[in-house]
Scaffold this motif. Structure first.
Motif, PDB file in Angstrom:
ATOM      1  N   GLY A   1       3.657   6.194  19.008  1.00  0.00           N
ATOM      2  CA  GLY A   1       2.261   6.387  18.591  1.00  0.00           C
ATOM      3  C   GLY A   1       1.696   7.686  19.139  1.00  0.00           C
ATOM      4  N   ALA A   2       1.962   7.941  20.398  1.00  0.00           N
ATOM      5  CA  ALA A   2       1.424   9.145  21.035  1.00  0.00           C
ATOM      6  C   ALA A   2       1.985  10.399  20.385  1.00  0.00           C
ATOM      7  CB  ALA A   2       1.740   9.132  22.533  1.00  0.00           C
ATOM      8  N   SER A   3       3.289  10.398  20.139  1.00  0.00           N
ATOM      9  CA  SER A   3       3.930  11.577  19.555  1.00  0.00           C
ATOM     10  C   SER A   3       3.429  11.823  18.136  1.00  0.00           C
ATOM     11  CB  SER A   3       5.449  11.370  19.556  1.00  0.00           C
ATOM     12  OG  SER A   3       6.116  12.553  19.190  1.00  0.00           O
ATOM     13  N   ALA A   4       3.269  10.741  17.376  1.00  0.00           N
ATOM     14  CA  ALA A   4       2.783  10.887  15.995  1.00  0.00           C
ATOM     15  C   ALA A   4       1.348  11.401  15.967  1.00  0.00           C
ATOM     16  CB  ALA A   4       2.877   9.554  15.258  1.00  0.00           C
ATOM     17  N   ALA A   5       0.628  11.168  17.056  1.00  0.00           N
ATOM     18  CA  ALA A   5      -0.766  11.631  17.116  1.00  0.00           C
ATOM     19  C   ALA A   5      -0.859  13.011  17.755  1.00  0.00           C
ATOM     20  CB  ALA A   5      -1.619  10.628  17.881  1.00  0.00           C
ATOM     21  N   GLY A   6       0.284  13.641  18.038  1.00  0.00           N
ATOM     22  CA  GLY A   6       0.275  15.027  18.484  1.00  0.00           C
ATOM     23  C   GLY A   6       0.425  15.247  19.974  1.00  0.00           C
TER      24      GLY A   6
ATOM     25  N   THR B   1       0.804  -1.225   0.000  1.00  0.00           N
ATOM     26  CA  THR B   1       0.000   0.000   0.000  1.00  0.00           C
ATOM     27  C   THR B   1       0.837   1.276   0.000  1.00  0.00           C
ATOM     28  OG1 THR B   1      -0.192  -0.127   2.413  1.00  0.00           O
ATOM     29  CG2 THR B   1      -2.046  -0.986   1.127  1.00  0.00           C
ATOM     30  N   THR B   2       2.134   1.162   0.281  1.00  0.00           N
ATOM     31  CA  THR B   2       2.952   2.379   0.332  1.00  0.00           C
ATOM     32  C   THR B   2       4.247   2.258  -0.450  1.00  0.00           C
ATOM     33  OG1 THR B   2       3.909   1.634   2.423  1.00  0.00           O
ATOM     34  CG2 THR B   2       2.058   3.182   2.565  1.00  0.00           C
TER      35      THR B   2
ATOM     36  N   ASP C   1      -6.844  15.759   7.752  1.00  0.00           N
ATOM     37  CA  ASP C   1      -5.758  16.000   6.794  1.00  0.00           C
ATOM     38  C   ASP C   1      -4.900  14.735   6.773  1.00  0.00           C
ATOM     39  OD1 ASP C   1      -2.849  18.223   6.668  1.00  0.00           O
ATOM     40  OD2 ASP C   1      -3.851  17.055   5.108  1.00  0.00           O
ATOM     41  N   PRO C   2      -5.414  13.655   6.135  1.00  0.00           N
ATOM     42  CA  PRO C   2      -4.738  12.364   6.263  1.00  0.00           C
ATOM     43  C   PRO C   2      -3.486  12.247   5.410  1.00  0.00           C
ATOM     44  CG  PRO C   2      -6.710  12.157   4.890  1.00  0.00           C
ATOM     45  CD  PRO C   2      -6.627  13.587   5.309  1.00  0.00           C
ATOM     46  N   TYR C   3      -2.454  11.673   5.991  1.00  0.00           N
ATOM     47  CA  TYR C   3      -1.320  11.244   5.192  1.00  0.00           C
ATOM     48  C   TYR C   3      -0.690  10.012   5.825  1.00  0.00           C
ATOM     49  CZ  TYR C   3       0.495  15.074   8.191  1.00  0.00           C
ATOM     50  OH  TYR C   3       0.733  15.955   9.204  1.00  0.00           O
ATOM     51  N   SER C   4       0.204   9.407   5.051  1.00  0.00           N
ATOM     52  CA  SER C   4       0.839   8.166   5.488  1.00  0.00           C
ATOM     53  C   SER C   4       2.206   8.470   6.056  1.00  0.00           C
ATOM     54  CB  SER C   4       0.993   7.207   4.308  1.00  0.00           C
ATOM     55  OG  SER C   4      -0.251   6.949   3.713  1.00  0.00           O
ATOM     56  N   ILE C   5       2.478   7.947   7.239  1.00  0.00           N
ATOM     57  CA  ILE C   5       3.777   8.139   7.893  1.00  0.00           C
ATOM     58  C   ILE C   5       4.440   6.783   8.044  1.00  0.00           C
ATOM     59  CG2 ILE C   5       4.959   8.966   9.971  1.00  0.00           C
ATOM     60  CD1 ILE C   5       2.554  10.744  10.556  1.00  0.00           C
ATOM     61  N   GLY C   6       5.693   6.669   7.575  1.00  0.00           N
ATOM     62  CA  GLY C   6       6.427   5.425   7.776  1.00  0.00           C
ATOM     63  C   GLY C   6       6.491   4.543   6.539  1.00  0.00           C
ATOM     64  N   ALA C   7       6.445   5.156   5.369  1.00  0.00           N
ATOM     65  CA  ALA C   7       6.523   4.362   4.137  1.00  0.00           C
ATOM     66  C   ALA C   7       7.940   3.845   3.920  1.00  0.00           C
ATOM     67  CB  ALA C   7       6.104   5.224   2.953  1.00  0.00           C
ATOM     68  N   MET C   8       8.049   2.824   3.099  1.00  0.00           N
ATOM     69  CA  MET C   8       9.353   2.290   2.723  1.00  0.00           C
ATOM     70  C   MET C   8      10.029   3.268   1.767  1.00  0.00           C
ATOM     71  SD  MET C   8      10.175  -1.201   0.627  1.00  0.00           S
ATOM     72  CE  MET C   8      10.203  -2.335   1.985  1.00  0.00           C
TER      73      MET C   8
ATOM     74  N   TRP D   1      -3.379   4.844   0.820  1.00  0.00           N
ATOM     75  CA  TRP D   1      -4.214   5.097   1.983  1.00  0.00           C
ATOM     76  C   TRP D   1      -4.855   6.470   1.885  1.00  0.00           C
ATOM     77  CZ3 TRP D   1      -5.435   1.263   5.132  1.00  0.00           C
ATOM     78  CH2 TRP D   1      -4.598   0.141   5.142  1.00  0.00           C
ATOM     79  N   GLN D   2      -6.165   6.505   2.096  1.00  0.00           N
ATOM     80  CA  GLN D   2      -6.852   7.791   2.091  1.00  0.00           C
ATOM     81  C   GLN D   2      -7.230   8.196   3.515  1.00  0.00           C
ATOM     82  OE1 GLN D   2      -8.438   8.856  -1.723  1.00  0.00           O
ATOM     83  NE2 GLN D   2      -9.741   7.030  -1.582  1.00  0.00           N
ATOM     84  N   ILE D   3      -6.702   7.463   4.484  1.00  0.00           N
ATOM     85  CA  ILE D   3      -6.941   7.796   5.893  1.00  0.00           C
ATOM     86  C   ILE D   3      -5.585   7.986   6.558  1.00  0.00           C
ATOM     87  CG2 ILE D   3      -9.083   6.462   5.907  1.00  0.00           C
ATOM     88  CD1 ILE D   3      -7.611   4.266   7.439  1.00  0.00           C
ATOM     89  N   PRO D   4      -5.534   8.657   7.724  1.00  0.00           N
ATOM     90  CA  PRO D   4      -4.246   8.813   8.410  1.00  0.00           C
ATOM     91  C   PRO D   4      -3.682   7.449   8.775  1.00  0.00           C
ATOM     92  CG  PRO D   4      -6.007   9.859   9.671  1.00  0.00           C
ATOM     93  CD  PRO D   4      -6.639   9.266   8.465  1.00  0.00           C
ATOM     94  N   TRP D   5      -2.403   7.245   8.486  1.00  0.00           N
ATOM     95  CA  TRP D   5      -1.830   5.904   8.561  1.00  0.00           C
ATOM     96  C   TRP D   5      -0.410   5.996   9.084  1.00  0.00           C
ATOM     97  CZ3 TRP D   5       2.296   3.545   5.929  1.00  0.00           C
ATOM     98  CH2 TRP D   5       2.280   2.136   5.837  1.00  0.00           C
TER      99      TRP D   5
END
Lengths: 339, 422
Positions: free
Chosen positions: B67-72, A86-87, B201-208, A94-98
């Protein structure tokens, strides 16, 4: 139903994706997948194999979770197939926070996300953690047990394709007996995986007395969606275990994914049930039971059991006994009982 | 407010003043009193809007913080020794993701053999993970560094570990000035994340990331640490304005003007070193010392300037690179490569062995007279070591080395014959 009739009663069965978009059903009863406003939490363009059960299961589960959470959802992903396909940098489907952190820590990371949301006054944002069988039953087991013990407010979904598929089909503690994998090759006197004591993750989850545990199948969309929806209505730790056939690792045809998932349920090897606070409360009944061979034969990972003129009757009998034991234990063949 | 209080308790109060929102705790000696202290403050309501989560391992502790830090949320944890290794994967992960987590490390040796006492092996084991590493000399500095750490971490979006010597600082009762809440609030604004998990404002964190971009990502991590070289002194300077005392910064020179021999060290041993400097200066010896506070980023230019006048540099370190020599010393040598000096490595205090003023005087004197070897193990019992090497040579099945050494020491004590051959 006392009247005898010459007419044959027509029974409408829910047969999974065959009835997605069934116009005979009223809107409220239609699946999330059938609705125009489904969130497509995972959108097209991901790099999963053709016929990937995990892509299907994740899409089903997350769109349901998104509807239940009214779009207020964060997903935490363990390393594995789902995360990788997916990445593919620099893209994401992903269209949601991930968030992807590590292989073994998805439950703990999710715990942190959930705590942060509460502290920031954003309690409505729900957290789903997900991983494959490797990340759940092996390397992530400690963190998952910790999350369960604390009853952290996270829905954990395990997509079980019964091996470490992302790294090339190596055996995990979820790999079934006799299955061929790269580290349990079909060689020697005992080809394929050992006939061990197994590791029943749903039962282990139940032993933690968490509020909700369920098993689900990509062959039964409505059932899967209902279970995710029910889970999302409960707070505390919830666990859903979805069997997701893997054409590559299982050696099955991509077009057979849903059929094989259905056969796994029908033969009893993958029981469908729900549990609350450590007790089984509902089971999915098998309408038309099949012998395990019907499930095993379409998968080349079991081909060594079916060598021409040399069928491994002994091992097949053991597998059949496992299935029968599930049917007994979970009462999968009740007549006239609500499913 | 001035208090006579255990170091751990002072740090717990300092952390609480920084208004952490998620604190995850797994016990390990010698940090336990810190997390217990924070837990009590949360439970009693003194620290509001904070969740204190008891986790099942150090790996889980740092993962919860991630997890907590990434969630603000502002996240904190503490560990030491074996714990830092158990969470090592997450240590690299937090730095790679750029999450401003603050973590206390109660410096302790790493086994085998298991040892609960102080040395710097734990911090050194993850020195290149991308975290900022600050070493406190006193309990006051430990308190102050935690407050500076949150601000530093959040400005740079980089995790910071505050290192304080296990037992020597954590369990010592010293006079400490614990600041008031208003002072800390004035110094430390609420956490404003660079990246945050948000359904709006969704985005992906931690991609390869593949070969095409990985080097660039890693270069940016290096660049961030270089930025820290500027920011650390700036923050220390603002700290001085708000709180009225000097604390933190990159390094502290002590009586280095005109010094021919300068001792370099991290952490609490600098207190002892300063006493040695004072007593030797009183006798006319030209000695001084430098306490390195920021070990990562390593202050190459500042250290080179501080050591410019010296002929002999004696690095006293509580860490060892087996097969090479000193860890800190290697870093110091890098600072001096354009202006070569004699840099001695003195391995001291391993596993909590006390570092005495007498032994320090001896090595400083020997360094000045040229009698100190390149790599020297302070107060090494050469007899015991020689005995064990000989025994291992004689028999294949010579048994576990550590236990044998303990036996030598025990028998030497009982016969009153320290160092007698067995």
């Amino acid at each position: 139903m006392t009247e005898e009739s010459a007419l044959q009663r027509v029974k409408f069965y829910q047969t999974g994706t065959h009835t997605v978009g069934n116009r005979l059903m009223d809107d409220a009863a239609r699946s999330v997948q059938a609705s125009m406003d489904r969130s497509n939490a995972i959108t097209s363009g991901h790099r999963a194999c053709q016929g990937c059960g995990e892509a299907l299961g994740a899409r089903y589960a997350l769109d349901s979770a998104m509807r239940a959470a009214q779009g207020q959802l964060v997903a935490v992903n363990a390393t594995g197939c789902l995360e990788v396909f997916t990445t593919p940098y620099p893209e994401t489907s992903w269209q949601i926070p991930w968030l992807h952190s590590l292989f073994g820590n998805a439950p703990a990371v999710a715990t942190g996300v959930a705590a942060a949301m509460r502290r920031k006054g954003r309690d409505k944002v729900k957290v789903v953690a997900q991983g494959g069988d490797g990340g759940t039953t092996d390397i992530g087991f400690g963190c998952l047990s910790g999350m369960f013990e604390r009853n952290d407010d996270v829905l954990y979904i395990c997509y079980d394709n019964e091996a470490y598929m992302n790294t090339g089909v190596q055996r995990s503690s979820a790999t079934p007996p006799a299955a061929r994998t790269a580290t349990t090759p079909a060689l020697g006197d005992a080809p394929g995986n050992v006939f061990g004591t197994g590791k029943n993750m749903p039962l282990i989850a139940m032993a933690h007395n968490i509020p909700y545990v369920a098993t689900a199948s990509v062959a039964d969309l409505h059932d899967l969606e209902a279970k995710v929806t029910r889970a999302m209505s409960i707070s505390g730790s919830r666990y859903i275990h979805i069997m997701v056939p893997c054409p590559l690792g299982w050696g099955s045809a991509p077009c057979d994914t849903i059929r094989i998932a259905r056969l796994a349920v029908a033969c009893g090897l993958f029981p469908l049930f729900e549990a609350e606070d450590g007790e089984v409360v509902r089971t999915g009944k098998i309408r038309r039971p099949v012998p395990v061979e019907e499930y095993l034969k379409p998968q080349r990972r079991f081909a060594h059991l079916f060598k021409k003129g040399q069928e491994d009757k002994e091992r097949l009998a053991v597998i059949q006994r496992m299935a029968d034991s599930n049917i007994r234990r979970f009462r999968l063949r009740g007549e006239g009982e609500d499913s | 407010m001035l208090k006579q209080v255990e170091g751990s308790v002072a740090v717990a109060e300092a952390v609480a003043l920084c208004r952490p929102e998620v604190v995850c705790a797994y016990p390990i000696t010698p940090q336990t009193h810190i997390v217990e202290g924070v837990g009590a403050l949360v439970k009693s309501g003194a620290l509001e809007n904070c969740e204190f989560i008891n986790v099942e391992s150090e790996f889980a502790a740092l993962s919860v913080a991630i997890g907590a830090s990434a969630a603000g949320a502002r996240a904190y944890t503490a560990t030491a020794s074996q714990g830092i290794l158990f969470m090592a994967e997450a240590v690299y992960n937090a730095a790679g993701l750029g999450l401003p987590i603050v973590m206390t490390v109660g410096n302790r040796a790493i086994g085998a053999p298991i040892n609960i006492w102080n040395d710097h092996t734990d911090a050194m084991s993850v020195k290149d993970a991308g975290w900022i590493q600050l070493f406190a000399e006193t309990n006051q500095e430990a308190v102050d560094l935690h407050i500076q750490a949150f601000r530093l971490a959040e400005e740079l979006s980089c995790p910071v570990m505050v290192c304080m010597d296990g037992f020597i600082l954590t369990h010592a009762y010293e006079r400490v000035d614990v600041p008031a809440q208003e002072e800390v609030d004035a110094f430390l604004p609420p956490y404003d994340p660079v990246q945050v998990l948000d359904p709006a404002d969704p985005y992906s964190i931690g991609a390869m990331v593949g070969p095409d971009a990985f080097t660039e990502v890693r270069y940016l991590a290096h660049d961030k640490q270089l930025q820290a070289l500027q920011l650390i002194p700036e923050i220390a300077s603002v700290f001085k304005e708000v709180f009225g005392r000097e604390s933190g910064g990159l390094l502290h020179p002590y009586r280095t003007e005109g010094a021919e021999t300068i001792v370099v060290a991290l952490g609490s041993v600098n207190g002892t070193i300063k006493e040695v400097v004072d007593s030797m200066r009183a006798e006319g010896a030209a000695v001084g010392s430098v306490s390195i506070c920021s070990f990562r980023p390593f202050p190459l230019a500042e250290l080179k300037a501080a050591l410019a006048g010296a002929r002999n540099i004696v690095v006293v370190e509580k860490s060892l690179a087996p097969g090479l020599g000193g860890v800190v010393a290697s870093n110091v040598r890098m600072a001096m490569q354009e202006t070569p000096r004699t840099v001695h490595t003195v391995i001291a205090g391993l596993g909590g062995r006390p570092i005495t003023t007498a032994s320090l005087r001896r090595v400083v004197t020997e360094a000045a007279t040229g009698d100190l070897p390149d790599v020297h193990f302070l107060d090494l019992d050469k007899q015991v070591v020689a005995q064990e090497i000989a025994r291992a040579k004689k028999t294949r099945r010579s048994g576990p080395a550590a236990e044998n050494i303990l036996k030598h020491l025990a028998s030497a004590k009982s016969t009153g014959n320290a160092g007698a051959l067995s």
